[in-house]
Enzyme design. Structure first.
Site, PDB file in Angstrom:
ATOM      1  N   SER A 149      30.856  18.168 -14.494  1.00  0.00           N
ATOM      2  CA  SER A 149      31.860  17.468 -15.278  1.00  0.00           C
ATOM      3  C   SER A 149      33.264  17.861 -14.808  1.00  0.00           C
ATOM      4  O   SER A 149      33.583  17.659 -13.642  1.00  0.00           O
ATOM      5  CB  SER A 149      31.619  17.726 -16.768  1.00  0.00           C
ATOM      6  OG  SER A 149      32.273  16.769 -17.559  1.00  0.00           O
ATOM      7  N   ASP A 245      25.405   7.542 -17.581  1.00  0.00           N
ATOM      8  CA  ASP A 245      26.434   8.536 -17.904  1.00  0.00           C
ATOM      9  C   ASP A 245      27.764   7.973 -17.416  1.00  0.00           C
ATOM     10  O   ASP A 245      28.050   7.979 -16.230  1.00  0.00           O
ATOM     11  CB  ASP A 245      26.137   9.869 -17.221  1.00  0.00           C
ATOM     12  CG  ASP A 245      27.204  10.917 -17.494  1.00  0.00           C
ATOM     13  OD1 ASP A 245      28.157  10.614 -18.250  1.00  0.00           O
ATOM     14  OD2 ASP A 245      27.094  12.030 -16.946  1.00  0.00           O
ATOM     15  N   HIS A 271      25.304  12.337 -20.962  1.00  0.00           N
ATOM     16  CA  HIS A 271      26.122  13.370 -20.321  1.00  0.00           C
ATOM     17  C   HIS A 271      25.754  14.758 -20.830  1.00  0.00           C
ATOM     18  O   HIS A 271      25.886  15.743 -20.096  1.00  0.00           O
ATOM     19  CB  HIS A 271      27.605  13.076 -20.596  1.00  0.00           C
ATOM     20  CG  HIS A 271      28.544  13.924 -19.812  1.00  0.00           C
ATOM     21  ND1 HIS A 271      28.700  13.798 -18.447  1.00  0.00           N
ATOM     22  CD2 HIS A 271      29.394  14.919 -20.196  1.00  0.00           C
ATOM     23  CE1 HIS A 271      29.600  14.669 -18.024  1.00  0.00           C
ATOM     24  NE2 HIS A 271      30.034  15.371 -19.071  1.00  0.00           N
TER      25      HIS A 271
END
Length: 304
Positions: A149, A245, A271
């Site tokens: 991320s 995602d 996610h």
């Protein structure tokens, strides 16, 4: 218009959100690029053959965390990778280092936090510092970068600089880079090793709307693709993205803001589930695949 901008702000939040997993996983080999075959200079005593550098996602680290024993977030996804790797190899041969950085994202619900841009900048600087210092002391050590991320954006940016010859270490010292849910994922710049996805990173999809995003979430710049891609490291970068995602699999066209908000609402759970999601790889979870990929690179470094 106010409703649309608010929804855009919500979408921006997902570019930095990283949530962890609760379980450690068995090691399973996965395919991956090999290290550069050219001979390396010798290392002095006390140096490791390979160092794994892990960049956690938002709220999974902090600036004063211990990089050798991170405890900022015990549910951090990357702990399910670094823990098994640390247990698999002697510390005097393989280093495992977790990036300590703010890992914050200022938004309407967290106005006291550092901005996304500033948090990333701090993370990049600290990661580059560790790479540079280790390479100066141990010129034959190979590096393996793993990010998730916001951490994937940071690790990817540093890898792009290294691949362009402008980074803290030579490109031949980077054995591989694994980017999980990279908000700047561009399928034209590096291979996606997980199941195929049709979208792009959210920072690419929202880059044309950056001017509209800034008044709502200042300091969260949607920068688009990395200029020049990964250069010399292109074949050593492995992108991992779960279908749906929206952080890394956002619709390439700008489209309707309301539709994008619905995409976000449906993709947030995706996610959060990389530790256990069976749909990212056909026969492994993401941690299992990354552990196997990293072990292949580490074993190659140890064999030299």
């Amino acid at each position: 218009m106010r409703r649309v901008l608010t929804l855009l702000a919500v979408l921006v939040l997902v570019a930095a959100i990283g949530v962890g997993a609760l379980n450690h996983f068995a090691q399973r080999p996965g395919p991956g690029p090999g290290p550069d075959p050219r001979p390396a200079p010798g290392n002095p005593p006390g140096c490791v053959a390979a160092e794994v550098l892990a960049a956690p996602g938002t709220w999974e680290s902090r600036a004063d965390d211990d990089p050798l024993a991170p405890s900022a977030n015990p549910n951090s996804l990357l702990l399910t990778i670094t823990g098994p790797l640390r247990e698999a190899y002697p510390a005097e041969r393989v280093g495992v280092w977790t990036l300590p950085y703010p890992a914050q994202f200022r938004n309407i619900n967290a106005l006291q936090e550092m901005t996304y841009d500033d948090s990333q900048a701090a993370g990049r600087a600290r990661l580059e510092e560790e790479l540079r210092a280790t390479h100066e002391a141990c010129p034959a050590t190979d590096f393996i970068l793993v990010g998730f991320s916001q951490g994937a954006v940071i690790a990817g940016d540093v890898a792009a600089a290294i691949g362009a010859g402008a980074g803290p270490v030579p490109a031949e010292r980077v054995a591989g880079v694994a980017l999980i849910a990279d908000g700047r994922r561009d399928p034209a710049q590096s291979a996606t090793v997980s199941v195929p996805v049709a979208g792009v990173g959210l920072e690419l999809a929202l880059a044309p709307l950056n001017a509209a995003v800034q008044p709502i979430v200042p300091g969260a710049t949607m920068r688009g693709p990395r200029p020049g891609g990964f250069g010399e490291l292109t074949d050593r970068v492995a992108q991992i993205c779960a279908p749906a995602d929206v952080v890394c699999d956002a619709p390439p066209a700008i489209g309707d803001a309301l539709a994008r908000a619905r995409d976000y609402a449906g993709g947030n759970a995706v996610h959060a589930a990389y530790a256990t999601n069976p749909e990212v790889f056909p026969d492994a979870t993401t941690p299992e695949w990354v552990i196997g990929w990293a072990r292949g690179l580490i074993d190659a470094a140890l064999a030299r």
